[in-house]
Design a protein around this motif. Sequence first.
Motif, mmCIF file in Angstrom:
data_model
loop_
_atom_site.group_PDB
_atom_site.id
_atom_site.type_symbol
_atom_site.label_atom_id
_atom_site.label_comp_id
_atom_site.label_asym_id
_atom_site.label_seq_id
_atom_site.Cartn_x
_atom_site.Cartn_y
_atom_site.Cartn_z
ATOM 1 N N ALA A 51 0.832 -1.204 0.000
ATOM 2 C CA ALA A 51 0.000 0.000 0.000
ATOM 3 C C ALA A 51 0.868 1.255 0.000
ATOM 4 O O ALA A 51 0.568 2.228 -0.705
ATOM 5 C CB ALA A 51 -0.937 -0.004 1.202
ATOM 6 N N LEU A 52 1.963 1.236 0.767
ATOM 7 C CA LEU A 52 2.864 2.382 0.802
ATOM 8 C C LEU A 52 3.518 2.594 -0.559
ATOM 9 O O LEU A 52 3.607 3.718 -1.047
ATOM 10 C CB LEU A 52 3.921 2.193 1.895
ATOM 11 N N ARG A 53 3.936 1.515 -1.196
ATOM 12 C CA ARG A 53 4.556 1.644 -2.532
ATOM 13 C C ARG A 53 3.567 2.184 -3.564
ATOM 14 O O ARG A 53 3.946 2.916 -4.472
ATOM 15 C CB ARG A 53 5.140 0.315 -2.964
ATOM 16 N N VAL A 54 2.279 1.825 -3.436
ATOM 17 C CA VAL A 54 1.258 2.390 -4.331
ATOM 18 C C VAL A 54 1.187 3.907 -4.144
ATOM 19 O O VAL A 54 1.175 4.663 -5.120
ATOM 20 C CB VAL A 54 -0.118 1.728 -4.107
ATOM 21 N N LEU A 55 1.150 4.355 -2.885
ATOM 22 C CA LEU A 55 1.121 5.795 -2.622
ATOM 23 C C LEU A 55 2.381 6.484 -3.153
ATOM 24 O O LEU A 55 2.302 7.565 -3.749
ATOM 25 C CB LEU A 55 0.961 6.071 -1.129
ATOM 26 N N LEU A 56 3.523 5.864 -2.935
ATOM 27 C CA LEU A 56 4.780 6.442 -3.426
ATOM 28 C C LEU A 56 4.789 6.499 -4.946
ATOM 29 O O LEU A 56 5.269 7.471 -5.535
ATOM 30 C CB LEU A 56 5.975 5.645 -2.914
ATOM 31 N N GLY A 57 4.259 5.461 -5.596
ATOM 32 C CA GLY A 57 4.192 5.457 -7.051
ATOM 33 C C GLY A 57 3.293 6.561 -7.580
ATOM 34 O O GLY A 57 3.571 7.156 -8.625
ATOM 35 N N THR A 64 8.497 16.018 -1.709
ATOM 36 C CA THR A 64 9.894 15.916 -1.277
ATOM 37 C C THR A 64 10.028 15.147 0.029
ATOM 38 O O THR A 64 11.133 14.860 0.469
ATOM 39 C CB THR A 64 10.511 17.316 -1.095
ATOM 40 N N CYS A 65 8.870 14.835 0.642
ATOM 41 C CA CYS A 65 8.883 14.215 1.967
ATOM 42 C C CYS A 65 7.627 13.367 2.147
ATOM 43 O O CYS A 65 6.579 13.686 1.582
ATOM 44 C CB CYS A 65 8.933 15.318 3.032
ATOM 45 N N VAL A 66 7.747 12.308 2.934
ATOM 46 C CA VAL A 66 6.606 11.517 3.383
ATOM 47 C C VAL A 66 6.586 11.621 4.904
ATOM 48 O O VAL A 66 7.622 11.448 5.555
ATOM 49 C CB VAL A 66 6.739 10.036 2.967
ATOM 50 N N CYS A 67 5.401 11.934 5.475
ATOM 51 C CA CYS A 67 5.303 12.053 6.927
ATOM 52 C C CYS A 67 4.193 11.156 7.440
ATOM 53 O O CYS A 67 3.055 11.220 6.964
ATOM 54 C CB CYS A 67 5.036 13.492 7.340
ATOM 55 N N PHE A 68 4.538 10.313 8.388
ATOM 56 C CA PHE A 68 3.583 9.443 9.058
ATOM 57 C C PHE A 68 2.990 10.238 10.216
ATOM 58 O O PHE A 68 3.710 10.647 11.123
ATOM 59 C CB PHE A 68 4.265 8.176 9.553
ATOM 60 N N VAL A 84 11.090 1.526 4.197
ATOM 61 C CA VAL A 84 10.520 1.200 2.884
ATOM 62 C C VAL A 84 10.562 2.442 1.989
ATOM 63 O O VAL A 84 10.927 2.359 0.815
ATOM 64 C CB VAL A 84 9.083 0.651 3.019
ATOM 65 N N VAL A 85 10.208 3.601 2.559
ATOM 66 C CA VAL A 85 10.276 4.851 1.791
ATOM 67 C C VAL A 85 11.713 5.085 1.332
ATOM 68 O O VAL A 85 11.963 5.362 0.151
ATOM 69 C CB VAL A 85 9.781 6.057 2.616
ATOM 70 N N ARG A 86 12.663 4.955 2.235
ATOM 71 C CA ARG A 86 14.077 5.223 1.904
ATOM 72 C C ARG A 86 14.600 4.282 0.811
ATOM 73 O O ARG A 86 15.352 4.690 -0.050
ATOM 74 C CB ARG A 86 14.938 5.104 3.151
ATOM 75 N N ARG A 87 14.192 3.021 0.861
ATOM 76 C CA ARG A 87 14.658 2.066 -0.154
ATOM 77 C C ARG A 87 13.950 2.258 -1.497
ATOM 78 O O ARG A 87 14.550 2.083 -2.544
ATOM 79 C CB ARG A 87 14.458 0.631 0.333
#
Length: 156
Positions: A51-57, A64-68, A84-87
């Motif tokens: 799910a995170l990779r879908v959002l990143l895609g 420029t940033c992802v914040c939880f 996961v975000v960093r990789r």
Amino acid sequence: MLRFHNFDVVFAEIPGETTLAINLTGCPNRCPGCHSPHLQGSGGEVLDDDALRVLLGRYGRSVTCVCFMGGDGEPAEVARLAGVVRRTMPQLRVGWYSGRSEFPAGVAAQAFDYVKLGPWVEALGPLSSPSTNQRFYRVGSDGTMEDRTETFRRRP
């Protein structure tokens, strides 16, 4: 298992960053006067690697940033997802808004570039208030945390 209620691209949560803010549910803090009580429940969609990779895609090239936002019930899982975000998109910075008073033991601060700590105390105000109890930190590669709360205060 972390779940998220929603997400949005925001400009004020991390100064100088265009941020994909992911609002996590299951908040255990129960701060009086909470501005997001809907995040106290356990609903929402599962936030796993896929799910995170879908959002990143979908949004990763626009931010420029992802914040939880939250995740205090599972801080190690928030840190793992930061990895996961960093990789997946190493050019992005990673933040975490936590209602905890202190950074959780056993979690590496350097999993993040930015961390906000502190429960919501209505009488003390938000990060922009001189009386706030909340602190905003820039995290160094060695895990040191530099207090940058003053960046939220408007300059005359």
